[in-house]
Design an enzyme around this catalytic site. Sequence first.
Site, PDB file in Angstrom:
ATOM      1  N   HIS A 180       0.812  -1.222   0.000  1.00  0.00           N
ATOM      2  CA  HIS A 180       0.000   0.000   0.000  1.00  0.00           C
ATOM      3  C   HIS A 180       0.843   1.269   0.000  1.00  0.00           C
ATOM      4  CE1 HIS A 180       0.561  -0.141   4.399  1.00  0.00           C
ATOM      5  NE2 HIS A 180       0.168   1.103   4.440  1.00  0.00           N
ATOM      6  N   LYS A 184       0.474   5.509  -1.929  1.00  0.00           N
ATOM      7  CA  LYS A 184       0.452   6.779  -1.193  1.00  0.00           C
ATOM      8  C   LYS A 184       0.757   7.929  -2.142  1.00  0.00           C
ATOM      9  CE  LYS A 184       1.621   4.892   3.345  1.00  0.00           C
ATOM     10  NZ  LYS A 184       0.609   5.274   4.317  1.00  0.00           N
ATOM     11  N   GLU A 218       6.570   4.796  13.509  1.00  0.00           N
ATOM     12  CA  GLU A 218       5.181   4.715  13.974  1.00  0.00           C
ATOM     13  C   GLU A 218       5.149   4.969  15.470  1.00  0.00           C
ATOM     14  OE1 GLU A 218       2.649   1.672  11.807  1.00  0.00           O
ATOM     15  OE2 GLU A 218       4.521   0.599  12.088  1.00  0.00           O
ATOM     16  N   HIS A 242       7.732  -2.298   2.097  1.00  0.00           N
ATOM     17  CA  HIS A 242       7.518  -0.852   1.950  1.00  0.00           C
ATOM     18  C   HIS A 242       8.833  -0.080   1.770  1.00  0.00           C
ATOM     19  CE1 HIS A 242       3.620  -1.990   3.183  1.00  0.00           C
ATOM     20  NE2 HIS A 242       3.778  -1.911   4.476  1.00  0.00           N
ATOM     21  N   LYS A 341       8.256   0.636  15.786  1.00  0.00           N
ATOM     22  CA  LYS A 341       6.975   0.881  16.461  1.00  0.00           C
ATOM     23  C   LYS A 341       7.264   1.562  17.785  1.00  0.00           C
ATOM     24  CE  LYS A 341       4.220  -2.453  14.086  1.00  0.00           C
ATOM     25  NZ  LYS A 341       3.417  -1.595  13.195  1.00  0.00           N
TER      26      LYS A 341
HETATM   27  C1  BG6 Z   1       1.686  -2.516   7.399  1.00  0.00           C
HETATM   28  C2  BG6 Z   1       2.400  -3.174   8.544  1.00  0.00           C
HETATM   29  O1  BG6 Z   1       2.075  -3.093   6.189  1.00  0.00           O
HETATM   30  O2  BG6 Z   1       1.985  -1.130   7.384  1.00  0.00           O
HETATM   31  C3  BG6 Z   1       2.008  -2.531   9.855  1.00  0.00           C
HETATM   32  O3  BG6 Z   1       2.085  -4.556   8.580  1.00  0.00           O
HETATM   33  C4  BG6 Z   1       2.219  -1.036   9.793  1.00  0.00           C
HETATM   34  O4  BG6 Z   1       2.743  -3.103  10.936  1.00  0.00           O
HETATM   35  C5  BG6 Z   1       1.576  -0.436   8.550  1.00  0.00           C
HETATM   36  O5  BG6 Z   1       1.642  -0.458  10.963  1.00  0.00           O
HETATM   37  C6  BG6 Z   1       1.948   1.012   8.377  1.00  0.00           C
HETATM   38  O6  BG6 Z   1       1.174   1.592   7.369  1.00  0.00           O
HETATM   39  P1  BG6 Z   1       0.877   3.145   7.346  1.00  0.00           P
HETATM   40  O7  BG6 Z   1       0.161   3.353   6.055  1.00  0.00           O
HETATM   41  O8  BG6 Z   1       0.045   3.449   8.552  1.00  0.00           O
HETATM   42  O9  BG6 Z   1       2.188   3.837   7.409  1.00  0.00           O
END
Ligand code: BG6
Length: 492
Positions: A180, A184, A218, A242, A341
């Site tokens: 994903h 973005k 995060e 990512h 995290k």
């Molecule tokens: C996910 C991870 O792919 O991406 C999660 O499994 C993480 O652990 C998340 O929190 C973060 O996505 P975003 O879009 O909130 O940065």
Amino acid sequence: MASRLITVDTFDFIAFGGTGDLARRKLLPSLYFRDCAGQIDGASRIIATARSHMTSEAYRELAKTAIETHVKPEERDANGLARFLARLEYVSVDVNGEDGWDELANLLKPNESRIRVFYLATAPELFGTISAKLGAHGMVTHQARVVVEKPVGKSLASAKVVNDAVGQVFAEQQIYRIDHYLGKETVQNLMALRFANALFEPVWNAAHIDHVQITVAESIGVEGRGGYYDTAGALRDMVQNHMLQLLCLVAMEPPAAFDADAVRDEKLKILKSLKPINESNVGQLTVRGQYEAGASAQGPVPGYLEEIGASQSSNETFVALKAEIANWRWAGTPFYLRSGKRLAQRVSEIVVAFRPIPHSIFDASAGPIQPNQLVIRLQPDEGVKLQIMIKDPGPGGMRLRAVPLDMSFAESFGERNPDAYERLVMDVVRGNPTLFMRRDEVEAAWHWVDPILEAWASTNMAPRLYRAGTWGPSAGVALVERDGRTWHEDGI
Ligand code: BG6
């Protein structure tokens, strides 16, 4: 400024794991927004499946609650919601058994020529089984596509097993491996910045760029996903997909066209050019961390072990590493990556740090001359900032100061920023895989990550503890400072 809407052909969207977290938090709200925007035509259907027995009416209630929970009140539209809910149907399917498959096939049968999107929002262990059942029940038409969520495997070997199993039923061009981050807004803007401007390309190389930093921090913990996360860790969860994707988009050669194979061919070359990290250098090039109790902006928070209910775990919730790309463009320019995290703040950004000027014509009273930096902020406050030196305004000698040329997308365009899933799901319906990972990319990423995991295990490299609410273990800072550099913290 209203964005241009490209409507999509009529489709049937079949969500496996339809009652799960991803469906509630992302898929249903995303499809709802696209429906409200007028992108989905009247006949398109959304069919949710899961194991539990419920009527379509009960599922619509579940979906309504999900949208009310995850869509802000000011972004809800009662008519739009009613229209959206009317598209939903539910079929109970036992993925490992026979129940429900015929019913699902019968529901799809009248629309054989329609685009079909099978979205597997399930555990990856089920991707192969579900694909096989879809094939066996004749549901894989030539207009069918399958979307698989990460993680695709836990290692190169297991990724191959998943890819083989799905590949038995679907052709590669029908398989959409979603990351994903590629959906973005700012990530796509990175490509616009690089390839729709003449300014950057001549200096986009090791001769002019000192180093690149990619941070995905995060503030949340593992959020009830301890079962999965404790077997994954930050390297598998964030870096393998990512962060390596971001690195590829920064580092790749200009593709000949913005099309799926041209872009993915270039990304693949970068993944294959990453210098190996293994037992011989893992201690110098990587840092692992795990949070202990500390504080977030909301107050005290428990440590990782307490959060997952374990007395012991050597899993990492933080990783920092120094990657190098062994090719002509990038040799000598390190890419520092960090993700964790329960860090001090939620921030994702790419910092391109240029080299210092070769010679200063100003005397010492002008002050230090800071090298230019291009900061691409993914979240929050999406935008791009270019730090340049200017003369401090006013009379009284030549004093220099660093100021940002600052562009905030929210301020400039003022629209709701669509979630990455909205764009990606519509791309699947349109049949555009440019922002999805090809099999060889996923496997090349594992090929680089596997030896790091193996080296951590063989050298017993335990995670260093860090207090929740900080920037991770001090070794993460030292990794960069050892090279005479610092993590970018301006505006953080
Ligand atoms: C996910 C991870 O792919 O991406 C999660 O499994 C993480 O652990 C998340 O929190 C973060 O996505 P975003 O879009 O909130 O940065």
